[in-house]
Design an enzyme around this catalytic site. Structure first.
Site, short mmCIF file in Angstrom:
data_model
loop_
_atom_site.label_atom_id
_atom_site.label_comp_id
_atom_site.label_asym_id
_atom_site.label_seq_id
_atom_site.Cartn_x
_atom_site.Cartn_y
_atom_site.Cartn_z
N GLY A 14 0.74 -1.04 0.10
CA GLY A 14 -0.20 0.15 0.18
C GLY A 14 1.05 1.36 0.16
O GLY A 14 2.29 1.23 0.24
N ASP A 15 -0.23 2.55 -0.32
CA ASP A 15 1.03 3.53 -0.05
C ASP A 15 2.45 4.00 -1.26
O ASP A 15 2.75 4.43 -1.40
CB ASP A 15 1.84 4.28 0.89
CG ASP A 15 0.19 3.98 2.42
OD1 ASP A 15 -0.37 4.26 2.07
OD2 ASP A 15 0.96 4.15 3.40
N LYS A 18 -1.26 5.12 -5.83
CA LYS A 18 -1.58 4.80 -6.89
C LYS A 18 -2.83 5.92 -7.32
O LYS A 18 -3.68 6.21 -7.76
CB LYS A 18 -2.60 4.05 -6.10
CG LYS A 18 -2.27 2.51 -5.82
CD LYS A 18 -2.66 1.38 -5.64
CE LYS A 18 -3.57 1.71 -3.90
NZ LYS A 18 -2.28 1.39 -2.82
N ASN A 40 -10.19 3.08 5.89
CA ASN A 40 -8.52 2.49 5.61
C ASN A 40 -7.92 2.95 4.81
O ASN A 40 -6.39 3.39 4.72
CB ASN A 40 -7.95 0.69 6.08
CG ASN A 40 -8.25 0.28 4.80
OD1 ASN A 40 -9.52 0.54 4.36
ND2 ASN A 40 -8.32 -1.39 5.16
N GLY A 42 -6.09 5.66 2.10
CA GLY A 42 -5.81 7.49 2.21
C GLY A 42 -5.53 7.98 0.63
O GLY A 42 -4.18 7.42 0.49
N HIS A 43 -5.60 8.28 -0.12
CA HIS A 43 -4.92 8.61 -1.72
C HIS A 43 -4.94 10.01 -1.88
O HIS A 43 -5.90 10.88 -1.64
CB HIS A 43 -6.01 7.94 -2.81
CG HIS A 43 -5.94 6.32 -2.66
ND1 HIS A 43 -6.81 5.62 -3.48
CD2 HIS A 43 -5.38 5.27 -2.44
CE1 HIS A 43 -7.19 4.42 -3.50
NE2 HIS A 43 -5.95 4.16 -2.02
N THR A 44 -3.70 10.32 -2.07
CA THR A 44 -3.61 11.59 -2.10
C THR A 44 -3.18 11.94 -3.54
O THR A 44 -2.44 11.48 -4.48
CB THR A 44 -1.73 11.28 -1.02
OG1 THR A 44 -1.82 11.25 0.14
CG2 THR A 44 -1.53 13.31 -0.79
N GLN A 226 -5.15 -0.51 -0.99
CA GLN A 226 -3.55 -0.72 0.49
C GLN A 226 -2.76 -1.22 -1.14
O GLN A 226 -3.01 -0.96 -1.52
CB GLN A 226 -4.03 -2.18 0.89
CG GLN A 226 -5.09 -1.19 1.90
CD GLN A 226 -6.61 -1.35 2.04
OE1 GLN A 226 -7.49 -1.80 1.30
NE2 GLN A 226 -6.92 0.10 2.72
P1 IMP Z 1 -6.89 -2.96 8.21
O1 IMP Z 1 -7.28 -2.74 7.21
O2 IMP Z 1 -7.32 -1.41 9.50
O3 IMP Z 1 -7.81 -3.77 8.89
O4 IMP Z 1 -5.35 -3.35 8.60
C1 IMP Z 1 -4.51 -4.23 8.22
C2 IMP Z 1 -3.61 -3.77 7.96
O5 IMP Z 1 -3.21 -2.99 6.53
C3 IMP Z 1 -2.39 -2.27 9.07
O6 IMP Z 1 -0.93 -3.25 8.63
C4 IMP Z 1 -2.69 -1.58 7.78
O7 IMP Z 1 -1.31 -0.51 8.45
C5 IMP Z 1 -2.97 -1.61 6.63
N1 IMP Z 1 -3.27 -0.83 5.94
C6 IMP Z 1 -4.53 -0.45 5.59
N2 IMP Z 1 -5.62 0.13 4.52
C7 IMP Z 1 -3.51 1.09 4.16
C8 IMP Z 1 -3.34 1.92 3.68
O8 IMP Z 1 -4.21 2.06 2.55
N3 IMP Z 1 -1.84 2.24 3.46
C9 IMP Z 1 -1.15 1.09 3.93
N4 IMP Z 1 -1.66 0.00 5.00
C10 IMP Z 1 -2.31 -0.33 5.18
#
Ligand code: IMP
Length: 426
Positions: A14-15, A18, A40, A42-44, A226
């Site tokens: 992720g990050d 995208k 969860n 965050g697309h910047t 993600q």
């Molecule tokens: P959850 O999706 O909040 O359940 O988190 C599960 C795992 O995915 C954790 O390690 C989060 O930090 C990671 N995670 C969830 N969404 C993102 C994202 O958009 N970018 C990076 N890591 C993410």
């Protein structure tokens, strides 16, 4: 009529950038469909001096002629979505008639957040490091067939209230034993009634919308959230999210069949980052210190400092296989501009053996040591490059080597946050 459907997804944790790549690609798109995940993500996207951070709304919303769908594979926190839409409206971005919310998407309710945060607390040192947004518990309810879906926001208020009270009561019955916070049913009903009034005009049958776009020959981007190694099946389980972030998830999440997909664009950073717990073979504190010192690599959803490490070709090669990547978009090349030496992981060392594929078990993965090939850094800024030939020779060597190591062609290169800092390879 032949449509053009492209999946855009992350090849690491992720990050990868995208949001930015999607925004650039949306200049030539009619629709952007968000396949999975929730707020969860965050697309910047930075446009001139303006910075937008999108959590649920597809990045295509920033292009006024693009239509957007939050598809059925996503999970939606109604109050969070209302806030996001209001924020866009304040900044003069029109959403009515352009943004659609699939009735099939599951709802993230306040008790899901309580379970997520309570469970993490209980896990102590073994915690996953979730975003605390209730994503896992919402997907759990979906899988155990007790979840509420966005379409239920259109029910008569009394019926919606009845269903919500039932879910909250079920939560509260076990909350104390499990160490979860108890939730007020009255407050949940009030909050959801308010969100329902706001969101009703956005509701649609997501699958019908997607298929109309496909059959009328529209140019469609499917936005993955993600990244590949947070995929619940293919990631570093259990340190993953609860949805399918890989190309297969883009199809199930939207209802667009695999046979309609022409391209899969894999987005990746020129190095590696992850937030939360779990194995990370190439993690390097010195690189992290350097990138954080440059003001880079802080999470756009939680503000957490991301863990940082060198490029991991073992990881990305697997991601290329899993997703059938037809083209890669590499971002954050400029993050490496000041370095004299740049290691790239070309194999894992585990129990005296060299692996060219990641191990199945996270515990083994965590024990792997990187085998590095070290490249010369270019030690000059790349941020002004607008063509492949503008890049320093050593940067071109680095990118070409990565491309060869992971086995997919390089299509797009990004050397900064701005739209203009993006160009095609070659
Ligand atoms: P959850 O999706 O909040 O359940 O988190 C599960 C795992 O995915 C954790 O390690 C989060 O930090 C990671 N995670 C969830 N969404 C993102 C994202 O958009 N970018 C990076 N890591 C993410």
């Amino acid at each position: 009529m032949k449509s053009c459907v492209t999946i855009v997804l992350g090849l690491q944790w992720g990050d990868e950038g995208k949001g930015k790549i999607l925004d650039v690609m949306a200049a030539e798109a009619d629709w952007v469909l968000r396949a999975q995940g929730g707020n969860n993500a965050g697309h910047t996207v930075e446009i001139g001096k303006e910075k937008y951070v999108l959590h649920l709304v597809p990045s295509g919303i920033l292009r006024s002629d693009v239509s957007c769908l939050i598809a059925g594979g996503a999970v939606v926190d109604p109050a969070g979505l209302v806030k996001e839409i209001e924020g866009l409206t304040k900044r003069k971005i029109r959403t009515r008639g352009r943004l659609h919310l699939a009735a099939q998407a599951h709802l993230v309710l306040p008790h899901h957040r309580a379970v997520d945060q309570g469970s993490e607390k209980r896990r102590g040192h073994g915690k996953i490091g979730t975003t605390g947004r209730g994503i896992g518990p919402a997907y759990s309810d979906k899988a155990t067939r007790v979840g509420l879906r966005a379409g239920e926001l259109a029910l008569a208020p009394a019926e919606l209230a009845r269903r919500l009270r039932e879910r909250v009561a079920a939560h509260n019955r076990v909350a104390r034993n499990q160490g979860w916070e108890k939730i007020s049913a009255t407050q949940t009903v009030r909050e959801m009634a308010q969100a329902a009034r706001f969101l009703r005009p956005y509701l649609a049958d997501g699958v019908t919308l997607a298929h109309r776009a496909v059959s009328s020959g529209k140019r469609i981007l499917i936005e993955g959230a993600q990244g590949t190694f947070l995929d619940v099946d293919h990631g570093t389980y259990p340190f993953v999210t609860s949805s399918h972030c890989t190309a297969g998830g883009a199809c199930t999440g939207t209802g667009v069949p695999p046979t309609a997909i022409q391209r899969v664009v894999g987005v990746l950073k020129a190095y590696t980052t992850r937030v939360g717990g779990g194995p990370f073979v190439t993690e390097d504190g010195t690189l992290g210190h350097l990138l954080h010192g440059m003001g880079r690599e802080f999470g756009s959803t939680t503000g957490r400092a991301r863990r940082c490490g060198w490029f991991d070709a073992v990881l990305v090669r697997r991601a290329v296989q899993l997703n059938g990547v037809t083209e890669m978009a590499i971002t954050n090349l400029d993050g490496l501009d000041g370095l004299e030496k740049i290691p790239v992981c070309v194999g894992y060392r585990l129990k005296g053996r060299i692996l060219s594929e990641p191990p199945v078990e996270s515990s083994d993965w965590a024990r792997c040591k990187p085998v590095y090939r070290v490249f010369d850094g270019w030690c000059e800024p790349t941020t002004e490059a607008r063509h492949w030939k503008d890049l320093p020779r050593k940067a071109r060597i680095y990118l070409s080597a990565i491309t060869e190591l992971v086995g997919a062609p390089l299509g797009i290169i990004s050397v900064g946050a701005g739209r203009e800092q993006t160009f095609r390879h070659g």
